[in-house]
Design an enzyme around this catalytic site. Structure first.
Site, PDB file in Angstrom:
ATOM      1  N   ARG A 112       5.457 -13.531   9.346  1.00  0.00           N
ATOM      2  CA  ARG A 112       6.181 -12.308   9.000  1.00  0.00           C
ATOM      3  C   ARG A 112       7.566 -12.313   9.625  1.00  0.00           C
ATOM      4  O   ARG A 112       7.832 -13.020  10.599  1.00  0.00           O
ATOM      5  CB  ARG A 112       5.390 -11.077   9.423  1.00  0.00           C
ATOM      6  CG  ARG A 112       5.187 -10.929  10.910  1.00  0.00           C
ATOM      7  CD  ARG A 112       4.102  -9.911  11.239  1.00  0.00           C
ATOM      8  NE  ARG A 112       4.384  -8.569  10.753  1.00  0.00           N
ATOM      9  CZ  ARG A 112       3.672  -7.945   9.801  1.00  0.00           C
ATOM     10  NH1 ARG A 112       2.655  -8.533   9.233  1.00  0.00           N
ATOM     11  NH2 ARG A 112       3.970  -6.731   9.437  1.00  0.00           N
ATOM     12  N   LYS A 168       4.384   1.149  11.201  1.00  0.00           N
ATOM     13  CA  LYS A 168       4.489   2.440  10.504  1.00  0.00           C
ATOM     14  C   LYS A 168       4.199   3.600  11.456  1.00  0.00           C
ATOM     15  O   LYS A 168       4.831   4.642  11.399  1.00  0.00           O
ATOM     16  CB  LYS A 168       3.489   2.490   9.345  1.00  0.00           C
ATOM     17  CG  LYS A 168       4.005   1.814   8.087  1.00  0.00           C
ATOM     18  CD  LYS A 168       2.950   1.792   6.991  1.00  0.00           C
ATOM     19  CE  LYS A 168       3.319   0.736   5.956  1.00  0.00           C
ATOM     20  NZ  LYS A 168       2.223   0.338   5.094  1.00  0.00           N
ATOM     21  N   GLU A 197       0.880  -1.155   0.000  1.00  0.00           N
ATOM     22  CA  GLU A 197       0.000   0.000   0.000  1.00  0.00           C
ATOM     23  C   GLU A 197       0.927   1.218   0.000  1.00  0.00           C
ATOM     24  O   GLU A 197       1.828   1.283   0.848  1.00  0.00           O
ATOM     25  CB  GLU A 197      -0.804  -0.029   1.306  1.00  0.00           C
ATOM     26  CG  GLU A 197      -2.256   0.284   1.159  1.00  0.00           C
ATOM     27  CD  GLU A 197      -2.934   0.270   2.515  1.00  0.00           C
ATOM     28  OE1 GLU A 197      -3.558   1.282   2.835  1.00  0.00           O
ATOM     29  OE2 GLU A 197      -2.823  -0.738   3.235  1.00  0.00           O
TER      30      GLU A 197
HETATM   31  P1  ATP Z   1      -0.170  -1.763   6.761  1.00  0.00           P
HETATM   32  O1  ATP Z   1      -0.405  -1.868   8.208  1.00  0.00           O
HETATM   33  O2  ATP Z   1      -0.124  -0.361   6.268  1.00  0.00           O
HETATM   34  O3  ATP Z   1      -0.974  -2.689   5.899  1.00  0.00           O
HETATM   35  P2  ATP Z   1       2.027  -3.447   5.979  1.00  0.00           P
HETATM   36  O4  ATP Z   1       3.352  -3.530   6.656  1.00  0.00           O
HETATM   37  O5  ATP Z   1       1.184  -4.652   5.907  1.00  0.00           O
HETATM   38  O6  ATP Z   1       1.334  -2.235   6.665  1.00  0.00           O
HETATM   39  P3  ATP Z   1       1.843  -3.311   3.120  1.00  0.00           P
HETATM   40  O7  ATP Z   1       2.174  -2.177   2.255  1.00  0.00           O
HETATM   41  O8  ATP Z   1       0.461  -3.817   3.112  1.00  0.00           O
HETATM   42  O9  ATP Z   1       2.284  -2.853   4.556  1.00  0.00           O
HETATM   43  O10 ATP Z   1       2.858  -4.503   2.874  1.00  0.00           O
HETATM   44  C1  ATP Z   1       3.195  -4.983   1.603  1.00  0.00           C
HETATM   45  C2  ATP Z   1       3.549  -6.429   1.679  1.00  0.00           C
HETATM   46  O11 ATP Z   1       4.648  -6.642   2.563  1.00  0.00           O
HETATM   47  C3  ATP Z   1       2.386  -7.253   2.195  1.00  0.00           C
HETATM   48  O12 ATP Z   1       2.240  -8.382   1.352  1.00  0.00           O
HETATM   49  C4  ATP Z   1       2.813  -7.629   3.581  1.00  0.00           C
HETATM   50  O13 ATP Z   1       2.279  -8.869   3.969  1.00  0.00           O
HETATM   51  C5  ATP Z   1       4.335  -7.690   3.461  1.00  0.00           C
HETATM   52  N1  ATP Z   1       4.972  -7.466   4.747  1.00  0.00           N
HETATM   53  C6  ATP Z   1       4.834  -6.386   5.547  1.00  0.00           C
HETATM   54  N2  ATP Z   1       5.548  -6.546   6.680  1.00  0.00           N
HETATM   55  C7  ATP Z   1       6.155  -7.754   6.592  1.00  0.00           C
HETATM   56  C8  ATP Z   1       7.036  -8.495   7.457  1.00  0.00           C
HETATM   57  N3  ATP Z   1       7.427  -8.029   8.637  1.00  0.00           N
HETATM   58  N4  ATP Z   1       7.485  -9.699   7.030  1.00  0.00           N
HETATM   59  C9  ATP Z   1       7.108 -10.168   5.832  1.00  0.00           C
HETATM   60  N5  ATP Z   1       6.291  -9.537   4.981  1.00  0.00           N
HETATM   61  C10 ATP Z   1       5.808  -8.339   5.346  1.00  0.00           C
HETATM   62 MG    MG Z   2      -0.872  -4.456   4.746  1.00  0.00          MG
END
Ligand code: ATP
Ligand code: MG
Length: 593
Positions: A296, A306, A61
């Site tokens: 994750r 964030k 996002e």
């Molecule tokens: P938000 O809370 O804004 O959704 P987010 O960290 O999930 O934050 P995204 O932009 O949705 O942010 O993340 C993009 C991709 O990165 C998603 O597929 C998410 O699952 C993956 N991702 C985010 N954080 C991790 C992590 N710590 N380990 C592995 N994958 C991650």
């Molecule tokens: Mg997300």
């Protein structure tokens, strides 16, 4: 229609590879077509058999800077596609009109490329925006309504919550649930046309209010939001919910393996329901995508929320999103970590269903493994005190400087030679001298001999001090005939070797000594106040001296300062005239015992 392949995950650290190999072996996606661009069933039907063996995607996002956890997702999705002859799509999941900005889009694209990945494959760009699919998402919603599988609910948010039930209690049907499709369609079009206020009603999928999975109790799929979108402007007054949008994005792009983190596991039944339903209605191509979840990446000594990272920036606890102590990709990059080290760390962390913590030290280990064979060596003095060689003229006559040479890298002759000069006054580390030597101290103290690396053996005679009893210079004599590299130079045996730079040719530099931002391994675990464990020594700025061979070093260049560790010239502040070095990490882990 395909059914979800049996889940044989959780057994191995590379369960995703097993799933992909099994799917390839069974030809699960062999008949899949791809029209070259995303689209519905008819669009892909008119295309050819997909030359990509699998399709994955990285779907951020654009609402913030990427961090080390995202690097895991990037290396996983782009890495698996590369490994199995597939393609990974770069997709912005920009279905939420608020919070999203071009600045983040740009920085995300930059981060993915810097990590070594791209979305350009055989001349085709696979950079997509979910907001380009709004028309299809809307059409699919109307199709669901017409098929009696979605309805407009005019209950308040509180009522809906109250009727949803909980883990032990089934939900109760909304009074709007059995409204006929034509009435729902009319209402939905009013929503689309901006005739209702935010929150007045939502479109819900009609599934099962008694489902043991609460996510299947008629989830909302469209909501009213009178908000401008960074891509579609004011075209839309209604926006799809993430859980509705995401499966459709995957299907339009003909993704085979939709990999996400474990918190989406409970959403998988809805993912399957929605895609199966839209396939049955003939809107989406088959075989359709399947979702797989992994744990994750959690890294010790950092936070990745964030909101909390933003607090560090807003409260000026760090110097911006690219502060070298931040776990953002821009921060890690400025700190000097290499893309190779980050990828290596992500690969070593493994991919599994079982959550856990990856030690921050593994990133430093990966960095050392990457740079050990690559980074040029040099000498630097971080906490300088002068060393005066009293008998210089007796040994070297009138020569003001003795030229010295050393390999830029001990095992990489291709990197060439470094040249610098030994002179009567040198800078050495303050703690390489002790007036009274503690036990086991083999460096400079009165009466002891040490080797100046690449130079000569010197014998310490004492020191000079100021009124506060602080050492202002260390005094020594050169031991004749001990020049490194000359015959008989090792005639004089010494127990210590120290690094140095010449006062006459050293380059003064700002050295930014970075360390972990937090003193606790899990700074925000269990709702803890992460600001309570800030490391007061996470940034120390000192003036030091570096070897003259580094005189014209460009920004963003990594070196290993002998005895001190890996440093990089700061990509923002460094200039040849005013050098700035960031410490990436020491030569060994100073945090473990
Ligand atoms: P938000 O809370 O804004 O959704 P987010 O960290 O999930 O934050 P995204 O932009 O949705 O942010 O993340 C993009 C991709 O990165 C998603 O597929 C998410 O699952 C993956 N991702 C985010 N954080 C991790 C992590 N710590 N380990 C592995 N994958 C991650
Ligand atoms: Mg997300």
């Amino acid at each position: 229609m395909t059914s979800a392949p049996a889940d044989d995950s959780a057994k191995s650290s590379n369960f995703l590879r097993h799933i992909i190999e099994r799917d390839l072996a069974h030809g699960a996606y062999a008949g899949r077509r791809f029209a070259g661009t995303p689209g519905d069933a008819a669009h892909h039907q008119a295309g050819t058999l997909d030359p990509a063996r699998i399709r994955t995607r990285f779907p951020p996002e654009p609402n913030g800077y990427l961090h080390i956890g995202h690097a895991k997702s990037i290396t996983l999705n782009f890495g698996l596609a590369a490994e199995y002859g597939g393609v990974c799509h770069m997709r912005f999941d920009d279905t939420n009109p608020e919070k999203e900005e071009q600045e983040y889009v740009d920085s995300i694209l930059d981060a993915v490329q810097w990590l070594g990945f791209g979305w350009q494959v055989n001349g085709t760009s696979h950079l997509y925006y979910a907001s380009h699919y709004f028309d299809f998402m809307y059409r699919a919603a109307e199709a669901l309504i017409e098929a009696g599988q979605a309805y407009v609910d005019e209950q308040s948010a509180d009522e809906m919550r109250a009727h949803r039930g909980d883990f032990n209690t089934p939900g109760t049907d909304s009074p709007y649930r059995d409204r006929p499709p034509a009435a729902n369609l009319a209402r939905f079009r009013e929503m689309r046309d901006g005739r209702h206020a935010d929150g007045a009603m939502v479109l819900r999928a009609k599934i099962d209010m008694a489902s043991p999975n609460i996510n299947l109790r008629d989830p909302a799929i469209y909501r009213i939001k009178h908000a401008e979108h960074h891509n579609t402007g004011n075209t839309w007054r209604i926006y799809p919910m993430y859980t509705y949008a995401h499966p459709i994005e995957d299907a339009l792009e003909q993704i085979t393996h939709s990999i996400c983190t474990l918190e989406f596991e409970d959403q998988r039944p809805f993912y399957d329901w929605l895609l199966d339903t839209l396939c049955t209605l003939g809107l989406l191509a088959q075989p359709r995508p399947h979702q797989y979840e992994f744990a994750r990446l959690n890294v010790t000594y950092v936070i990745t929320s964030k909101r909390k990272l933003r607090a560090l920036v807003d409260e000026k606890i760090v110097d911006g999103w690219d502060d070298p102590r931040m776990p953002t990709i821009v921060g890690l990059r400025r700190r000097g970590y290499t893309p190779e080290a980050i990828r290596l760390m992500c690969e070593r962390a493994g991919t599994s269903k079982a959550g856990g913590w990856t030690d921050y030290a593994s990133l430093d280990i990966a960095l050392r493994d990457d740079l050990e064979g690559k980074a040029a060596r040099a000498m630097a003095v971080v906490d300088p005190v002068p060393l005066k060689l009293a008998n210089w003229a007796e040994v070297f006559g009138s020569a003001a400087v003795e030229p010295c040479h050393a390999p830029a890298h001990p095992h990489q002759p291709d990197l060439g030679q470094r040249a610098f000069g030994l002179g009567p006054q040198l800078w050495i580390e303050r703690d390489d001298f002790a007036e009274i030597a503690p036990k086991g101290f083999f460096r400079l103290f009165p009466g002891n001999k040490v080797r100046l690396k690449y130079g000569v053996v010197v014998e310490c005679t004492g020191c000079e001090k100021d009124a506060q009893d602080r050492v202002t210079a260390v005094l020594a004599n050169v031991v004749p005939d001990t020049r490194s590299g000359t015959p008989g130079a090792d005639r004089v045996k010494v127990k210590g070797t120290i690094t140095w730079v010449g006062v006459h040719d050293a380059i003064a530099a700002e050295l930014r000594l970075y360390d972990r931002l937090f003193t606790e391994a899990q700074p925000d675990a269990g709702g803890k106040d992460f600001k309570a464990s800030l490391n007061p020594a996470s940034k120390q700025v000192v003036r030091g001296y570096v070897e003259s061979s580094l005189a014209a070093l460009p920004a963003d260049t990594r070196v290993q300062f002998e005895r001190h560790g890996y440093f990089v010239t700061d990509r923002v502040d460094h200039t040849v005239g005013a050098p700035v070095f960031n410490r990436i990490t020491g030569l060994k882990d100073s945090w473990s015992k």
